[in-house]
Design an enzyme around this catalytic site. Structure first.
Site, PDB file in Angstrom:
ATOM      1  N   ARG A  15       0.848  -1.199   0.000  1.00  0.00           N
ATOM      2  CA  ARG A  15       0.000   0.000   0.000  1.00  0.00           C
ATOM      3  C   ARG A  15       0.893   1.263   0.000  1.00  0.00           C
ATOM      4  NH1 ARG A  15      -0.558   4.711   2.397  1.00  0.00           N
ATOM      5  NH2 ARG A  15       0.055   3.686   4.344  1.00  0.00           N
ATOM      6  N   ASP A  16       1.571   1.486   1.101  1.00  0.00           N
ATOM      7  CA  ASP A  16       2.355   2.705   1.269  1.00  0.00           C
ATOM      8  C   ASP A  16       3.476   2.790   0.233  1.00  0.00           C
ATOM      9  OD1 ASP A  16       3.818   4.853   2.214  1.00  0.00           O
ATOM     10  OD2 ASP A  16       3.624   4.303   4.315  1.00  0.00           O
ATOM     11  N   HIS A 212       4.585   3.965  13.020  1.00  0.00           N
ATOM     12  CA  HIS A 212       4.946   4.026  11.599  1.00  0.00           C
ATOM     13  C   HIS A 212       6.016   5.099  11.442  1.00  0.00           C
ATOM     14  CE1 HIS A 212       3.634   3.816   7.218  1.00  0.00           C
ATOM     15  NE2 HIS A 212       4.366   4.921   7.219  1.00  0.00           N
ATOM     16  N   HIS A 214       9.452   6.802   9.323  1.00  0.00           N
ATOM     17  CA  HIS A 214      10.134   6.971   8.043  1.00  0.00           C
ATOM     18  C   HIS A 214      11.619   7.196   8.305  1.00  0.00           C
ATOM     19  CE1 HIS A 214       6.544   8.043   5.208  1.00  0.00           C
ATOM     20  NE2 HIS A 214       6.370   6.913   5.853  1.00  0.00           N
ATOM     21  N   CYS A 245       9.712   9.532  -0.011  1.00  0.00           N
ATOM     22  CA  CYS A 245       8.989  10.491   0.819  1.00  0.00           C
ATOM     23  C   CYS A 245       8.285  11.454  -0.128  1.00  0.00           C
ATOM     24  CB  CYS A 245       9.950  11.247   1.732  1.00  0.00           C
ATOM     25  SG  CYS A 245       9.114  12.467   2.753  1.00  0.00           S
ATOM     26  N   ASN A 254       9.729   4.981   3.855  1.00  0.00           N
ATOM     27  CA  ASN A 254       9.466   3.973   4.884  1.00  0.00           C
ATOM     28  C   ASN A 254      10.725   3.264   5.367  1.00  0.00           C
ATOM     29  OD1 ASN A 254       6.501   4.037   4.915  1.00  0.00           O
ATOM     30  ND2 ASN A 254       6.721   3.433   2.776  1.00  0.00           N
TER      31      ASN A 254
END
Ligand code: ZN
Length: 314
Positions: A15-16, A212, A214, A245, A254
């Site tokens: 997804r991300d 979550h 980064h 990003c 991520n």
């Protein structure tokens, strides 16, 4: 927590990761990736998002992916939704967990979903109501995400009091878990430890909370360590660190699943995830990326001599 697992790994690459790149990943290859990573022992995988296909053509096949992965033993399939409509579609498709994300920063929430934070909280309540309206949906978990919890590209620093206010608002409206995100990679370990410590004081130390992070500025795994110290036992990560990003072109996004699993397993924390299995899943993923960059250090260095992952130790 599942027996024999100390920390839950939540893979968000399908997804991300895919959302942040231009490549349209073939549906069959997504399914292969998800199956291989689930076979590696990853307990939670975010398989897509129910958003209008025009906005994110990369994720237009999420319904198909959910349907094709329903029979995977032991896998919790999570999906992200921007609103009630998306949640309805996600529940109908058969997702096990529905996450709605609200930006703690008012300006960021407006630019992301064109709603105020309060309006998004109202949406969240409607999603919970919709789940509760149908007994067939009783087992679906509704998760509340808090984006920009450590800073915002539009308004800069974010007040921890605002994070607590949104967290309380989500819990009051029926959130069964929270996911706290450093959406733009602004957080540092000191800030992370303080924020999660305060969050547990606010929602209760047994409340399920995921993080979550980064790696935009190189602090991703340091932030994982700081969150562990505060008591967090569930982390999002992306295989090969897929997904840049969106606010800093060319920068990493991520944190890398393999590197995080190595961190946890080498510290004696069992994830139930096989590093060899992750490397196999990464190979499948990379085959279909059309040259999009991937990241990570475990993939190049491999395990240290004599390394025994905690999950394999007696
Ligand atoms: Zn992310």
């Amino acid at each position: 927590m599942t027996d024999g697992i100390d920390v839950l790994v939540h893979e968000v690459g399908p997804r991300d990761g895919l959302q942040s790149i231009q490549t349209i990943f073939p549906t069959e290859a997504k399914i292969d990736w998800i199956r291989t990573e689930a076979a590696a022992g990853v307990p939670l995988i975010q398989v897509g998002s129910f958003v209008p296909p025009k906005l994110l053509p990369q994720l237009a096949d999420t319904g198909e992916v959910v349907a094709a992965c329903k029979d995977i033993d032991g896998l919790t399939m999570t999906v992200l939704v921007p609103n009630l409509k998306g949640a309805e579609n996600g529940m109908k498709a058969g997702a096990h967990m529905i996450g709605q994300v609200i930006s703690v920063s008012e300006a960021h929430n407006q630019s992301n979903v064109r709603r105020s934070v309060q309006e998004s909280l109202d949406d969240f309540a409607r999603i919970v109501e919709h789940r509760d309206s149908d007994p067939a949906y009783a087992d679906i978990v509704i998760s509340g995400g808090l984006a920009t919890s450590f800073g915002c590209t539009i308004s800069g620093p974010v007040d921890p009091a605002d994070v607590m206010r949104v967290a309380e608002g989500l819990v009051e409206r029926g959130a069964q878990r929270l996911s706290v995100a450093d959406t733009v990679g602004y957080g540092n370990p000191g800030q992370v430890k303080d924020l999660f410590t305060e969050l547990y004081r606010t929602v209760g130390e047994d409340f399920p909370v995921g993080a979550h992070f980064h790696d935009t500025r190189g602090l991703g795994l340091a932030n994982v360590y700081a969150a562990l110290e505060a008591g967090v036992r569930e982390f999002d990560a992306s295989l090969g660190g897929l997904g840049g990003c969106p606010y800093a072109p060319g920068a990493t996004g991520n944190i890398v699943t393999e590197d995080m699993v190595f961190l946890l397993e080498s510290m004696g924390l069992r994830t139930g995830v096989s590093l060899d299995g992750l490397v196999a899943a990464r190979e499948i993923m990379e085959r279909h990326l059309g040259g999009e960059p991937t990241h990570g250090t475990y993939i190049t260095a491999g395990p240290p001599k004599g390394f025994v992952p905690a999950s394999k130790a007696a």
